[in-house]
Design a protein around this motif. Structure first.
Motif, PDB file in Angstrom:
ATOM      1  N   GLN A  12      -7.526  -7.543   1.751  1.00 58.62           N
ATOM      2  CA  GLN A  12      -6.582  -6.674   1.926  1.00 58.62           C
ATOM      3  C   GLN A  12      -5.444  -6.754   1.552  1.00 58.62           C
ATOM      4  OE1 GLN A  12      -7.074  -7.891   6.497  1.00 58.62           O
ATOM      5  NE2 GLN A  12      -8.657  -6.337   6.808  1.00 58.62           N
ATOM      6  N   VAL A  13      -4.766  -8.005   1.451  1.00 64.55           N
ATOM      7  CA  VAL A  13      -3.755  -8.039   0.563  1.00 64.55           C
ATOM      8  C   VAL A  13      -3.548  -7.588  -0.823  1.00 64.55           C
ATOM      9  CG1 VAL A  13      -2.118 -10.054  -0.466  1.00 64.55           C
ATOM     10  CG2 VAL A  13      -2.896 -10.123   1.808  1.00 64.55           C
ATOM     11  N   ALA A  14      -4.683  -7.659  -1.379  1.00 57.61           N
ATOM     12  CA  ALA A  14      -4.903  -6.904  -2.964  1.00 57.61           C
ATOM     13  C   ALA A  14      -4.796  -5.366  -2.600  1.00 57.61           C
ATOM     14  CB  ALA A  14      -6.005  -7.493  -3.648  1.00 57.61           C
ATOM     15  N   ALA A  15      -5.398  -4.534  -1.800  1.00 56.78           N
ATOM     16  CA  ALA A  15      -5.397  -3.391  -1.671  1.00 56.78           C
ATOM     17  C   ALA A  15      -4.058  -3.054  -1.318  1.00 56.78           C
ATOM     18  CB  ALA A  15      -6.622  -2.882  -0.639  1.00 56.78           C
ATOM     19  N   GLY A  16      -3.398  -3.653  -0.522  1.00 62.56           N
ATOM     20  CA  GLY A  16      -1.952  -3.444  -0.031  1.00 62.56           C
ATOM     21  C   GLY A  16      -1.015  -3.250  -1.018  1.00 62.56           C
ATOM     22  N   LEU A  17      -1.320  -4.312  -2.014  1.00 59.09           N
ATOM     23  CA  LEU A  17      -0.319  -4.408  -3.041  1.00 59.09           C
ATOM     24  C   LEU A  17      -0.573  -3.232  -4.020  1.00 59.09           C
ATOM     25  CD1 LEU A  17      -0.374  -8.053  -4.026  1.00 59.09           C
ATOM     26  CD2 LEU A  17       1.623  -6.742  -3.239  1.00 59.09           C
ATOM     27  N   VAL A  18      -1.988  -2.904  -4.356  1.00 58.12           N
ATOM     28  CA  VAL A  18      -2.269  -1.901  -5.244  1.00 58.12           C
ATOM     29  C   VAL A  18      -1.753  -0.469  -4.635  1.00 58.12           C
ATOM     30  CG1 VAL A  18      -4.362  -0.385  -6.299  1.00 58.12           C
ATOM     31  CG2 VAL A  18      -4.017  -2.738  -6.382  1.00 58.12           C
ATOM     32  N   LEU A  19      -1.732  -0.204  -3.410  1.00 59.23           N
ATOM     33  CA  LEU A  19      -1.428   0.883  -2.668  1.00 59.23           C
ATOM     34  C   LEU A  19       0.132   0.968  -2.797  1.00 59.23           C
ATOM     35  CD1 LEU A  19      -2.360   3.498  -1.052  1.00 59.23           C
ATOM     36  CD2 LEU A  19      -1.860   2.132   1.102  1.00 59.23           C
ATOM     37  N   SER A  20       0.833  -0.223  -2.535  1.00 58.70           N
ATOM     38  CA  SER A  20       2.217   0.033  -2.639  1.00 58.70           C
ATOM     39  C   SER A  20       2.749   0.213  -4.073  1.00 58.70           C
ATOM     40  CB  SER A  20       2.956  -1.514  -2.304  1.00 58.70           C
ATOM     41  OG  SER A  20       2.436  -1.714  -0.886  1.00 58.70           O
ATOM     42  N   VAL A  21       2.058  -0.427  -5.107  1.00 54.86           N
ATOM     43  CA  VAL A  21       2.439   0.104  -6.368  1.00 54.86           C
ATOM     44  C   VAL A  21       2.135   1.461  -6.987  1.00 54.86           C
ATOM     45  CG1 VAL A  21       1.792  -0.365  -8.823  1.00 54.86           C
ATOM     46  CG2 VAL A  21       2.107  -2.380  -7.247  1.00 54.86           C
ATOM     47  N   GLN A  22       1.120   2.120  -6.120  1.00 53.49           N
ATOM     48  CA  GLN A  22       1.052   3.532  -6.518  1.00 53.49           C
ATOM     49  C   GLN A  22       1.984   4.388  -5.819  1.00 53.49           C
ATOM     50  OE1 GLN A  22      -1.435   4.950  -8.337  1.00 53.49           O
ATOM     51  NE2 GLN A  22      -2.014   2.889  -9.486  1.00 53.49           N
TER      52      GLN A  22
END
Length: 179
Positions: free
Chosen positions: A27-37
């Motif tokens: 969940q943290v990794a997906a949140g980081l990827v979404l934030s960068v996008q």
């Protein structure tokens, strides 16, 4: 409401990771990827908006204001007889001697041109052949010597049998009719 208790906040985050395990890290990794996008999209939109402001709109040009097209390099097809007569007069070594002349036309649909090829067979000496070939280069802008074949029986013979092929390119007849 008091100050933020850092220990309590750290324990809440740590407990969340302890309870959920790998799912928490996913969940943290997906949140980081979404934030960068999202950040990348916002940066692109900001740059696009800035470039739209800087763009200068070109003035519209009416058809009456446009310059006429430059002169075409090819002569019109209607001038083929005049250019052919000029080519024949320049490529005759001796007007009193008969020669053999063949004509061929080749049309290129893609290039929209017609090539007229005149093949002239004549007997000439070296002294006559040089000026004759020089004058053939001056027939027109689109005329060129496409083939030159010289033969003689032995080395001491002054006369050569020359086969000169001159090609002249014209605009297509369909284009010539519209002008």
């Amino acid at each position: 409401m008091g100050a933020i208790n850092i220990r309590r906040w750290a324990w809440t985050i740590n407990r969340w990771f302890l309870l959920r395990g790998r799912l928490a890290w996913l969940q943290v990794a997906a949140g980081l990827v979404l934030s960068v996008q999202v950040l990348s999209l916002m940066t692109s939109l900001h740059r696009l908006a800035a470039s739209d402001e800087d763009r200068v709109v070109a003035p519209t040009v009416s058809l009456a204001e446009t310059a006429p097209p430059p002169e075409q390099p090819f002569p019109p097809f209607s001038e083929r007889f005049a250019l052919t007569a000029q080519a024949l007069s320049k490529l005759t070594a001796d007007p009193n001697k008969p020669g053999k002349i063949k004509f061929a036309y080749d049309q290129s649909q893609e290039a929209r041109i017609i090539r007229q090829t005149a093949t002239i067979a004549t007997d000439a000496s070296w002294q006559q052949l040089g000026p004759m070939l020089d004058s053939a280069q001056g027939i027109g802008r689109t005329a060129y010597i496409s083939r030159l074949r010289l033969t003689r029986e032995d080395a001491s013979q002054p006369a050569l049998k020359a086969e000169i092929q001159v090609t002249i390119a014209y605009r297509d007849a369909a284009e010539a009719g519209t002008q």
